[in-house]
Design an enzyme around this catalytic site. Structure first.
Site, mmCIF file in Angstrom:
data_model
loop_
_atom_site.group_PDB
_atom_site.id
_atom_site.type_symbol
_atom_site.label_atom_id
_atom_site.label_comp_id
_atom_site.label_asym_id
_atom_site.label_seq_id
_atom_site.Cartn_x
_atom_site.Cartn_y
_atom_site.Cartn_z
ATOM 1 N N ASP A 179 2.732 5.749 -6.530
ATOM 2 C CA ASP A 179 3.959 5.646 -5.738
ATOM 3 C C ASP A 179 5.220 5.544 -6.593
ATOM 4 O O ASP A 179 6.327 5.578 -6.055
ATOM 5 C CB ASP A 179 3.889 4.412 -4.825
ATOM 6 N N HIS B 85 0.874 -1.189 0.000
ATOM 7 C CA HIS B 85 0.000 0.000 0.000
ATOM 8 C C HIS B 85 0.904 1.230 0.000
ATOM 9 O O HIS B 85 1.713 1.400 -0.905
ATOM 10 C CB HIS B 85 -0.913 -0.119 1.224
ATOM 11 N N HIS C 40 -2.242 -2.020 -9.680
ATOM 12 C CA HIS C 40 -3.237 -1.420 -8.790
ATOM 13 C C HIS C 40 -4.477 -2.288 -8.777
ATOM 14 O O HIS C 40 -4.833 -2.853 -9.811
ATOM 15 C CB HIS C 40 -3.583 0.002 -9.267
HETATM 16 N N1 CMC Z 1 4.938 -6.643 -10.245
HETATM 17 C C1 CMC Z 1 4.835 -7.837 -10.857
HETATM 18 N N2 CMC Z 1 3.682 -8.510 -11.008
HETATM 19 C C2 CMC Z 1 2.587 -7.969 -10.480
HETATM 20 C C3 CMC Z 1 2.605 -6.727 -9.828
HETATM 21 C C4 CMC Z 1 3.846 -6.052 -9.717
HETATM 22 N N3 CMC Z 1 3.936 -4.880 -9.108
HETATM 23 N N4 CMC Z 1 1.368 -6.418 -9.403
HETATM 24 C C5 CMC Z 1 0.584 -7.425 -9.784
HETATM 25 N N5 CMC Z 1 1.314 -8.369 -10.446
HETATM 26 C C6 CMC Z 1 0.816 -9.583 -11.089
HETATM 27 C C7 CMC Z 1 0.526 -10.653 -10.062
HETATM 28 O O1 CMC Z 1 1.651 -11.473 -9.847
HETATM 29 C C8 CMC Z 1 -0.628 -11.386 -10.713
HETATM 30 O O2 CMC Z 1 -0.092 -12.216 -11.708
HETATM 31 P P1 CMC Z 1 -0.796 -13.660 -12.027
HETATM 32 O O3 CMC Z 1 -2.155 -13.308 -12.544
HETATM 33 O O4 CMC Z 1 0.104 -14.311 -12.998
HETATM 34 O O5 CMC Z 1 -0.852 -14.363 -10.696
HETATM 35 C C9 CMC Z 1 -1.402 -10.283 -11.418
HETATM 36 O O6 CMC Z 1 -0.431 -9.250 -11.684
HETATM 37 C C10 CMC Z 1 -2.513 -9.703 -10.587
HETATM 38 O O7 CMC Z 1 -1.966 -9.334 -9.334
HETATM 39 P P2 CMC Z 1 -2.777 -9.308 -7.988
HETATM 40 O O8 CMC Z 1 -1.808 -9.377 -6.863
HETATM 41 O O9 CMC Z 1 -3.886 -10.320 -8.014
HETATM 42 O O10 CMC Z 1 -3.463 -7.909 -8.064
HETATM 43 P P3 CMC Z 1 -3.978 -7.090 -6.859
HETATM 44 O O11 CMC Z 1 -5.068 -6.255 -7.367
HETATM 45 O O12 CMC Z 1 -4.290 -7.945 -5.695
HETATM 46 O O13 CMC Z 1 -2.674 -6.250 -6.484
HETATM 47 C C11 CMC Z 1 -1.232 -4.574 -5.824
HETATM 48 C C12 CMC Z 1 -2.601 -4.889 -6.420
HETATM 49 C C13 CMC Z 1 -1.090 -3.059 -5.720
HETATM 50 C C14 CMC Z 1 -1.141 -5.160 -4.424
HETATM 51 C C15 CMC Z 1 -0.119 -5.164 -6.715
HETATM 52 O O14 CMC Z 1 -0.211 -4.644 -8.029
HETATM 53 C C16 CMC Z 1 1.285 -4.924 -6.152
HETATM 54 O O15 CMC Z 1 1.733 -5.684 -5.303
HETATM 55 N N6 CMC Z 1 1.986 -3.842 -6.619
HETATM 56 C C17 CMC Z 1 3.285 -3.501 -6.080
HETATM 57 C C18 CMC Z 1 3.118 -2.697 -4.799
HETATM 58 C C19 CMC Z 1 2.610 -1.309 -5.072
HETATM 59 O O16 CMC Z 1 3.091 -0.605 -5.948
HETATM 60 N N7 CMC Z 1 1.639 -0.881 -4.261
HETATM 61 C C20 CMC Z 1 1.054 0.474 -4.357
HETATM 62 C C21 CMC Z 1 -0.348 0.399 -4.839
HETATM 63 S S1 CMC Z 1 -1.036 1.963 -5.350
HETATM 64 C C22 CMC Z 1 -0.965 3.070 -4.042
HETATM 65 C C23 CMC Z 1 -1.433 2.574 -2.734
HETATM 66 O O17 CMC Z 1 -2.384 1.802 -2.585
HETATM 67 O O18 CMC Z 1 -0.841 2.993 -1.755
#
Ligand code: CMC
Length: 439
Positions: A363, A268, A307
């Site tokens: 971010d 987050h 996201h």
């Molecule tokens: N790098 C590599 N792969 C990713 C990433 C990433 N940053 N984010 C998602 N994926 C992949 C994930 O591995 C999955 O792949 P598969 O379908 O093959 O299993 C797919 O994309 C969907 O990911 P998810 O985890 O199911 O998606 P989510 O909606 O639960 O995750 C998230 C959202 C923000 C937690 C995630 O994108 C992430 O971990 N990003 C990196 C951390 C980040 O930048 N966070 C800030 C978010 S925005 C501001 C805030 O909220 O503060």
């Protein structure tokens, strides 16, 4: 059959049901009537991470993740970033309308009046180790405000609520600045009401020996825009925490400390800190390709990408990227910018990221601006938490005044042991350590 309804046939019983659809949703409680036996509990929905559950109606922030749209109270984020001030936007987010000139002047005056910290809180901040993570200090200091303002427990009193909101918006900045000064081993600068909210924050953070500190107008404008962009983002993890804690009618400082704690996680708000550490680890644009390959092998995540809601370019990121260039004209260009640009360039044309709709988020570039202002990466999430306090209190107020809201209390699917009898200690067999289930 009603056109605005969902027909369900329960194949366990052959019975059919018709559930009304309103605003593209069915009510989860309507599922309860669907039972396989008359005395069973009724059907529930299972939604880890609440990815497809609307927990509230909200009139504060609109996000269209497919089209990359963000609006506060109907106003496009681009217009607010260009034309508003953080305090004006905070008023809009919290109270629903842009203030008149007189309302704005009163609001600014009220916030300024509450910006001083009680010496107890100052001493508390001083008591932490200098290198304790600034977010841990911020969370603790916010929580401890409830010891000074026990009146804040009267959450049903609207006049009292407004007072706490003013205190929170004002003191979040002072606490944030003091966590930085403590981290740097520097004396605190107390607030100066001759400056704007942002100018005052810059002064509290960066004033050294100058008798009259003047914030750099480019940096003040940049921080103003960053704060507007971070003011709210509907039902994210931190805001949900604020609402969940607030739903028990806990005081707003305790709820806000919980929201800030949620923000502190790297998935987050602490992603901004993680991005900078990742850019430093990569070190140069020539190493980006190898790094991207390790992300694709799922050895790590590319921080600042992806996201839950945005499946296109985060509109905040586009604005931040532009602001960053303005800041670098003043501060000089950090070579890590080129690493970030190369990461974005490669990721946006790589099928791994394209097929998963992973774009840079808010971010990704914000940390580069904070680093240009010479802030340590451990402070970046504090710089997110200060303006997000505005969104947290707006949702807290909305939740408390929404007659449909009640104590937050989700259900579970129990997957543990069936009933069993207590075994005396001498007769037990070894089992996995209780703190490492499944180990
Ligand atoms: N790098 C590599 N792969 C990713 C990433 C990433 N940053 N984010 C998602 N994926 C992949 C994930 O591995 C999955 O792949 P598969 O379908 O093959 O299993 C797919 O994309 C969907 O990911 P998810 O985890 O199911 O998606 P989510 O909606 O639960 O995750 C998230 C959202 C923000 C937690 C995630 O994108 C992430 O971990 N990003 C990196 C951390 C980040 O930048 N966070 C800030 C978010 S925005 C501001 C805030 O909220 O503060």
């Amino acid at each position: 059959m009603n056109g605005n309804s969902l027909s369900i046939i329960d194949n366990r019983t052959g019975r059919s049901y018709e559930l009304p659809i309103t605003d593209g949703t069915i009510r989860a409680m309507d599922l309860r009537q669907i039972k396989s036996l008359n005395d069973d509990f009724g059907l529930m929905s299972y939604d880890p991470g609440l990815s497809n559950t609307a927990s509230t109606r909200s009139a504060i922030t609109f996000v269209d993740g497919e089209r990359g749209i963000l609006r506060y109270r109907g106003y496009p984020i681009e217009e607010l970033a260009e034309r508003s001030s953080y305090l004006e936007t905070a008023y809009l987010v919290i109270f629903g309308e842009l203030p008149t000139a007189a309302q704005l002047a009163t609001w600014e005056c009220e916030i300024s009046r509450h910006s001083l910290l009680h010496t107890n809180i100052v001493e508390l901040i001083e008591a932490f180790r200098y290198d304790g993570h600034p977010m841990s200090v911020f969370i603790s200091a916010i929580a401890s405000l409830s010891t000074l303002y026990p009146d804040s427990r009267r959450v049903v009193d609207p006049v009292n609520r407004r007072l706490q909101v003013e205190r929170i918006i004002a003191k979040a900045a002072t606490i944030g600045a003091f966590t930085y000064r403590h981290n740097q081993g520097m004396p605190f600068n107390h607030p100066d009401d001759e400056l704007s909210y942002i100018g005052n924050l810059l002064r509290m953070m960066f004033r050294m020996t100058e008798a009259k500190y003047r914030p750099n107008p480019v940096l003040e404008r940049a921080l103003n825009i960053l704060f507007i962009l971070h003011a709210d983002h509907e039902q994210n993890c931190g805001t949900n925490a604020m609402r969940v804690i607030g739903s028990s009618q806990a005081d707003p400082y305790s709820a806000l400390a919980g929201a800030a704690a949620a923000l502190y996680g790297p998935l987050h708000g602490a992603a901004n800190e993680a991005v900078l550490l990742q850019l430093e680890e990569i070190g140069s644009p020539s190493k980006v390709g190898a790094f991207i390959e390790s992300v694709k092998r799922e050895e790590r995540r590319l921080m600042g990408f992806g996201h839950r809601v945005y499946k296109s370019y985060d509109p905040r990121c586009r604005i931040i990227k532009r602001v960053a260039e303005e800041v670098f004209e003043v501060t000089g260009r950090n070579p890590l910018v080129d690493v970030a640009l190369e990461l974005e360039r490669i990721a946006l044309q790589d099928d791994y990221f394209v097929s998963r709709k992973l774009y840079p988020n808010v971010d990704f570039y914000s940390g580069l601006i904070y680093r240009a202002m010479k802030l340590p990466s451990s402070l970046f999430t504090v710089m997110f938490a200060i303006p997000r306090s505005c969104g947290w209190v707006a949702h807290w107020l909305e939740m408390l005044t929404d007659p449909e809201q009640k104590l937050s209390r989700p259900r579970q699917i129990y997957s543990g042991s069936p009933e069993r009898s207590y075994v005396p200690v001498g007769e037990r067999r070894p089992s996995p350590a209780p703190d490492a289930p499944g180990a």
